[in-house]
Design a protein around this motif. Structure first.
Motif, PDB file in Angstrom:
ATOM      1  N   VAL A 119      41.200   5.682   0.232  1.00 43.08           N
ATOM      2  CA  VAL A 119      40.494   5.859   1.579  1.00 43.08           C
ATOM      3  C   VAL A 119      40.828   4.412   0.791  1.00 43.08           C
ATOM      4  O   VAL A 119      40.442   3.327   0.721  1.00 43.08           O
ATOM      5  CB  VAL A 119      39.291   5.500   1.550  1.00 43.08           C
ATOM      6  CG1 VAL A 119      38.914   5.174   3.169  1.00 43.08           C
ATOM      7  CG2 VAL A 119      39.146   7.747   1.861  1.00 43.08           C
ATOM      8  N   VAL A 120      41.400   3.147   2.056  1.00 39.76           N
ATOM      9  CA  VAL A 120      41.295   1.901   2.515  1.00 39.76           C
ATOM     10  C   VAL A 120      40.702   1.034   3.612  1.00 39.76           C
ATOM     11  O   VAL A 120      41.373   1.794   4.659  1.00 39.76           O
ATOM     12  CB  VAL A 120      43.543   1.361   1.721  1.00 39.76           C
ATOM     13  CG1 VAL A 120      42.884  -0.277   1.683  1.00 39.76           C
ATOM     14  CG2 VAL A 120      43.302   2.068   0.701  1.00 39.76           C
ATOM     15  N   TRP A 121      39.826   0.372   3.667  1.00 39.20           N
ATOM     16  CA  TRP A 121      39.356  -0.327   4.567  1.00 39.20           C
ATOM     17  C   TRP A 121      39.515  -1.485   4.451  1.00 39.20           C
ATOM     18  O   TRP A 121      39.369  -2.326   3.067  1.00 39.20           O
ATOM     19  CB  TRP A 121      37.418  -0.041   4.171  1.00 39.20           C
ATOM     20  CG  TRP A 121      37.389  -1.378   5.659  1.00 39.20           C
ATOM     21  CD1 TRP A 121      37.470  -0.590   7.116  1.00 39.20           C
ATOM     22  CD2 TRP A 121      37.028  -2.091   5.064  1.00 39.20           C
ATOM     23  NE1 TRP A 121      36.827  -2.119   7.578  1.00 39.20           N
ATOM     24  CE2 TRP A 121      36.254  -2.562   6.677  1.00 39.20           C
ATOM     25  CE3 TRP A 121      35.790  -2.682   3.886  1.00 39.20           C
ATOM     26  CZ2 TRP A 121      35.397  -3.943   6.702  1.00 39.20           C
ATOM     27  CZ3 TRP A 121      35.500  -3.859   4.158  1.00 39.20           C
ATOM     28  CH2 TRP A 121      35.114  -4.952   5.572  1.00 39.20           C
ATOM     29  N   SER A 122      40.404  -2.130   5.375  1.00 39.82           N
ATOM     30  CA  SER A 122      40.586  -4.289   5.556  1.00 39.82           C
ATOM     31  C   SER A 122      39.945  -4.398   6.223  1.00 39.82           C
ATOM     32  O   SER A 122      39.726  -3.891   7.616  1.00 39.82           O
ATOM     33  CB  SER A 122      42.384  -3.560   5.300  1.00 39.82           C
ATOM     34  OG  SER A 122      42.429  -3.419   6.982  1.00 39.82           O
ATOM     35  N   ARG A 123      39.772  -5.666   5.650  1.00 37.28           N
ATOM     36  CA  ARG A 123      39.007  -6.654   7.350  1.00 37.28           C
ATOM     37  C   ARG A 123      39.615  -7.934   7.410  1.00 37.28           C
ATOM     38  O   ARG A 123      39.811  -8.600   5.978  1.00 37.28           O
ATOM     39  CB  ARG A 123      37.819  -6.447   7.304  1.00 37.28           C
ATOM     40  CG  ARG A 123      37.059  -7.695   8.505  1.00 37.28           C
ATOM     41  CD  ARG A 123      35.562  -7.924   7.566  1.00 37.28           C
ATOM     42  NE  ARG A 123      34.940  -8.582   9.120  1.00 37.28           N
ATOM     43  CZ  ARG A 123      34.338  -7.899  10.638  1.00 37.28           C
ATOM     44  NH1 ARG A 123      35.228  -6.800  10.541  1.00 37.28           N
ATOM     45  NH2 ARG A 123      34.101  -8.704  11.579  1.00 37.28           N
ATOM     46  N   ILE A 124      39.910  -8.437   8.454  1.00 41.98           N
ATOM     47  CA  ILE A 124      40.782  -9.776   8.443  1.00 41.98           C
ATOM     48  C   ILE A 124      39.608 -10.942   9.033  1.00 41.98           C
ATOM     49  O   ILE A 124      38.697 -10.748   9.800  1.00 41.98           O
ATOM     50  CB  ILE A 124      41.401 -10.595   9.562  1.00 41.98           C
ATOM     51  CG1 ILE A 124      42.803  -9.024   9.256  1.00 41.98           C
ATOM     52  CG2 ILE A 124      42.503 -11.039  10.294  1.00 41.98           C
ATOM     53  CD1 ILE A 124      43.989  -8.999  10.319  1.00 41.98           C
ATOM     54  N   ALA A 125      39.172 -11.735   8.192  1.00 42.82           N
ATOM     55  CA  ALA A 125      37.800 -12.309   8.464  1.00 42.82           C
ATOM     56  C   ALA A 125      38.420 -14.031   8.847  1.00 42.82           C
ATOM     57  O   ALA A 125      37.230 -14.127   9.798  1.00 42.82           O
ATOM     58  CB  ALA A 125      37.301 -12.819   7.225  1.00 42.82           C
ATOM     59  N   SER A 126      39.295 -13.922   8.809  1.00 44.16           N
ATOM     60  CA  SER A 126      39.717 -15.725   9.649  1.00 44.16           C
ATOM     61  C   SER A 126      41.547 -15.217   9.309  1.00 44.16           C
ATOM     62  O   SER A 126      42.054 -14.779   8.081  1.00 44.16           O
ATOM     63  CB  SER A 126      38.984 -16.677   8.890  1.00 44.16           C
ATOM     64  OG  SER A 126      39.661 -16.922   7.394  1.00 44.16           O
ATOM     65  N   PRO A 127      41.493 -16.838  10.295  1.00 45.79           N
ATOM     66  CA  PRO A 127      43.051 -16.385   9.725  1.00 45.79           C
ATOM     67  C   PRO A 127      43.892 -16.314   8.176  1.00 45.79           C
ATOM     68  O   PRO A 127      44.821 -16.299   7.790  1.00 45.79           O
ATOM     69  CB  PRO A 127      43.902 -17.584  11.039  1.00 45.79           C
ATOM     70  CG  PRO A 127      42.393 -17.975  11.678  1.00 45.79           C
ATOM     71  CD  PRO A 127      41.511 -17.523  10.917  1.00 45.79           C
ATOM     72  N   LEU A 128      43.034 -17.344   7.460  1.00 45.38           N
ATOM     73  CA  LEU A 128      43.275 -17.428   5.824  1.00 45.38           C
ATOM     74  C   LEU A 128      42.635 -16.592   4.672  1.00 45.38           C
ATOM     75  O   LEU A 128      43.129 -16.373   3.968  1.00 45.38           O
ATOM     76  CB  LEU A 128      42.966 -18.939   6.012  1.00 45.38           C
ATOM     77  CG  LEU A 128      43.463 -19.721   6.739  1.00 45.38           C
ATOM     78  CD1 LEU A 128      42.520 -21.418   5.918  1.00 45.38           C
ATOM     79  CD2 LEU A 128      44.940 -20.242   6.864  1.00 45.38           C
ATOM     80  N   VAL A 129      41.645 -15.993   5.067  1.00 45.80           N
ATOM     81  CA  VAL A 129      40.714 -14.643   4.462  1.00 45.80           C
ATOM     82  C   VAL A 129      41.129 -13.283   5.190  1.00 45.80           C
ATOM     83  O   VAL A 129      40.819 -13.199   6.532  1.00 45.80           O
ATOM     84  CB  VAL A 129      39.807 -15.570   4.473  1.00 45.80           C
ATOM     85  CG1 VAL A 129      38.915 -14.062   3.176  1.00 45.80           C
ATOM     86  CG2 VAL A 129      39.920 -16.627   3.412  1.00 45.80           C
ATOM     87  N   SER A 130      41.411 -12.287   4.377  1.00 45.91           N
ATOM     88  CA  SER A 130      41.472 -11.166   4.500  1.00 45.91           C
ATOM     89  C   SER A 130      40.709 -10.417   3.670  1.00 45.91           C
ATOM     90  O   SER A 130      40.289 -10.693   1.959  1.00 45.91           O
ATOM     91  CB  SER A 130      42.588  -9.964   4.700  1.00 45.91           C
ATOM     92  OG  SER A 130      43.425 -10.677   4.254  1.00 45.91           O
ATOM     93  N   TYR A 131      40.011  -9.256   3.549  1.00 45.09           N
ATOM     94  CA  TYR A 131      39.193  -9.153   2.704  1.00 45.09           C
ATOM     95  C   TYR A 131      39.787  -7.225   2.156  1.00 45.09           C
ATOM     96  O   TYR A 131      40.499  -6.554   3.930  1.00 45.09           O
ATOM     97  CB  TYR A 131      37.463  -7.983   2.482  1.00 45.09           C
ATOM     98  CG  TYR A 131      37.281 -10.090   2.704  1.00 45.09           C
ATOM     99  CD1 TYR A 131      36.775 -10.587   1.541  1.00 45.09           C
ATOM    100  CD2 TYR A 131      37.291 -10.354   3.897  1.00 45.09           C
ATOM    101  CE1 TYR A 131      36.335 -11.723   1.890  1.00 45.09           C
ATOM    102  CE2 TYR A 131      36.579 -11.184   3.829  1.00 45.09           C
ATOM    103  CZ  TYR A 131      35.587 -12.266   2.711  1.00 45.09           C
ATOM    104  OH  TYR A 131      35.268 -13.245   2.742  1.00 45.09           O
ATOM    105  N   GLU A 132      39.462  -5.721   1.233  1.00 43.73           N
ATOM    106  CA  GLU A 132      40.130  -4.485   1.281  1.00 43.73           C
ATOM    107  C   GLU A 132      38.847  -4.558  -0.274  1.00 43.73           C
ATOM    108  O   GLU A 132      39.334  -4.823  -1.055  1.00 43.73           O
ATOM    109  CB  GLU A 132      41.881  -4.506   0.901  1.00 43.73           C
ATOM    110  CG  GLU A 132      42.842  -3.374   0.895  1.00 43.73           C
ATOM    111  CD  GLU A 132      43.641  -3.666   1.211  1.00 43.73           C
ATOM    112  OE1 GLU A 132      44.498  -2.880  -0.234  1.00 43.73           O
ATOM    113  OE2 GLU A 132      44.191  -3.748   1.608  1.00 43.73           O
ATOM    114  N   CYS A 133      38.806  -2.937   0.298  1.00 39.81           N
ATOM    115  CA  CYS A 133      38.036  -1.993  -0.345  1.00 39.81           C
ATOM    116  C   CYS A 133      39.083  -0.882  -0.405  1.00 39.81           C
ATOM    117  O   CYS A 133      39.274  -0.383   0.657  1.00 39.81           O
ATOM    118  CB  CYS A 133      37.269  -1.572   0.270  1.00 39.81           C
ATOM    119  SG  CYS A 133      35.695  -0.879  -0.680  1.00 39.81           S
ATOM    120  N   GLU A 134      38.764  -0.060  -1.343  1.00 41.87           N
ATOM    121  CA  GLU A 134      40.254   1.038  -1.667  1.00 41.87           C
ATOM    122  C   GLU A 134      39.001   1.558  -2.608  1.00 41.87           C
ATOM    123  O   GLU A 134      38.578   1.338  -4.242  1.00 41.87           O
ATOM    124  CB  GLU A 134      41.114   0.376  -2.614  1.00 41.87           C
ATOM    125  CG  GLU A 134      42.012   1.818  -2.917  1.00 41.87           C
ATOM    126  CD  GLU A 134      43.312   1.421  -3.655  1.00 41.87           C
ATOM    127  OE1 GLU A 134      43.936   2.525  -4.547  1.00 41.87           O
ATOM    128  OE2 GLU A 134      43.301   0.050  -3.569  1.00 41.87           O
TER     129      GLU A 134
END
Length: 479
Positions: A119-134
């Motif tokens: 399971v992978v959850w990803s989020r685009i916080a801003s045009p420069l930063v993104s997060y991902e949890c696996e």
């Protein structure tokens, strides 16, 4: 006045009533109409959910048919089943910023089963930063990882990953930098029980081609290293060829030669021959939409050219520089001479084909400069007296020829013309402003190489300080 429509209006409201009038027949009751509306809404929700989903999968069937080539042929031993791997993943967009990927893999390796879920959850916080949890749970691997991706510029980014894999902490730091439109470099450091560092350099030297080299070194396993070099060439709109070679510290090498063929817009087929110290394998692959079906066939189990050399303790020390060294050698010994010769041939063909047009343009430009000669001299003297914008030298012409021309050169080069006097004419009050139109339409300038890429180089002084700038043919000039 219509009792049926009046009931619809009272139950649905004015806005919904206007939308469903064309959908319903006059003989329908409200309950019948409502069932139709619910059916339409379910179809709309299903279509919306499918549009937000992205499915992909992979199926691998590994067969050993090497016994066909044996002298003692035995029908009962053919084929020998090796590995079966099946995987499927679904990616769903939860919102404009969030998405989730669910995937599962199961397989059988000569009677031993394996499987895992991810399971992978990803989020685009801003045009420069993104997060991902696996999160991964399986018979062979268990992991919980978090990743942060940071974009530094248009050509560079850095990524940090941390978490636990099989009850042990692991960290990974990846950095990518694109030095030019053709060259990119990636540095990857992986910290775990076996620390490794890898460097990759990719170059698009030729049109429709890509050359890449990778170097990986293990910091905790006696400095063992492995290098890989690959070349991909697009032969036509649907066909591409690929060749790669891998060699480790013990000089155990692998050679991979193959071809990819696009059958249709949604289907492609590839075949590769892999030759290593274990034998020769034919890899067949069929990709349909986002699902891949692979069939590796082991053709030969004995490699007669298997040679291993040990005791090379110096190899890991210098291995990290191999990608850069190989890239530099290939570029300067093979690529640059080839491109220079190719550019010279193109320029020669253009100059011969457009000889009359170039001569007429040159005569017209010289006539224009004679008309504005006095204006240019007056403006140039004014800039010198007031330490304003002084155009020392300016050239316009073929890009490769201009790149080979030094800024203090006084000679002439084929495909490049001197436009110093022409640009001095456009200097007004210590500033130069030109539109994004092609530069050969300006007064005193002509096209020295039609149909080829051109650029403008200006060497100037402002307030006594010298500068040198390059502008594309259709780029606005503001100094």
């Amino acid at each position: 006045s219509d009792p049926v429509k009046r009931e619809w209006y009272d139950q649905l409201g004015a806005e919904s009533f206007d939308r469903v009038q064309d959908l319903a027949a006059p003989s329908l009751t409200f309950d019948q109409l409502w069932r139709i509306i619910e059916k339409v809404q379910r179809k709309q929700r299903t279509a919306e959910l499918r549009s937000r989903q992205y499915m992909s999968g992979r199926f691998v069937l590994n067969l050993d048919v090497s016994h066909v080539l044996d002298i003692d042929f035995d029908d009962s031993r053919i084929p020998e089943l090796g590995v079966i791997v099946m995987s499927e993943s679904v990616s769903t967009s939860l919102s404009q910023k969030d998405s989730i990927v669910l995937s599962g893999t199961t397989g059988v390796d000569r009677g031993n089963g394996s499987g895992q879920g991810r399971v992978v959850w990803s989020r685009i916080a801003s045009p420069l930063v993104s997060y991902e949890c696996e999160g991964t749970v399986g018979l062979e691997r268990r992991a919980l990882l978090a990743k942060v991706h940071r974009k530094i510029s248009k050509t560079s980014w850095v990524e940090f990953q941390s978490g636990f894999e099989d009850s042990a902490w692991s960290g990974r730091l990846t950095s990518r930098h694109k030095t030019s439109s053709r060259t990119a470099a990636v540095v990857n450091w992986y910290a775990t029980t076996n620390d490794t560092v890898s460097v990759a350099v990719t170059n698009n030297f030729f049109p429709h081609s890509q050359f890449a080299c990778w170097q990986t070194i293990s910091l905790s396993n006696d400095g063992q290293a492995e290098g890989r070099w690959g070349m991909t060439r697009t032969l036509s709109r649907r066909v591409a060829a690929h060749v790669s070679a891998t060699c480790n510290t013990a000089l155990v090498a692998t050679l991979d030669v193959g071809c990819n063929r696009e059958i249709s817009e949604q289907t492609s087929f590839s075949s590769h021959i892999v030759w290593n110290h274990k034998g020769i394998t034919l890899r067949l692959s069929l990709t349909r939409l986002d699902h891949t079906f692979e069939l590796p066939l082991r053709l030969w189990n004995i490699n007669p050219l298997d040679r291993r050399f040990y005791g090379m303790s110096w190899f890991p020390t210098v291995s990290m520089a191999l990608p850069v060294v190989v890239d530099w050698i290939v570029k300067h010994l093979f690529v640059v001479p080839f491109l220079n010769q190719q550019n010279k041939q193109k320029l020669s063909d253009v100059l011969k084909a457009y000889e009359n047009e170039i001569r007429e343009g040159k005569e017209r430009a010289e006539a224009d400069l004679r008309l504005v000669e006095s204006i240019v001299q007056t403006s140039y003297q004014f800039e010198i007296d007031h330490l304003g914008l002084i155009i020392d030298r300016a050239w316009y012409g073929h890009v490769p020829s201009l790149d080979a021309l030094s800024t203090d050169s006084t000679g002439t080069v084929a495909g490049v013309i001197d436009v110093t006097v022409a640009l001095r004419y456009y200097v007004k009050r210590s500033s130069l402003a030109l539109t994004a139109a092609p530069k050969h339409v300006l007064v005193g300038i002509y096209d020295p190489c039609p149909t080829l890429d051109k650029k403008l180089r200006i060497v100037y002084r402002k307030a006594g300080v010298q500068f040198c700038r390059n502008f594309a043919d259709t780029e606005a000039v503001v100094i």
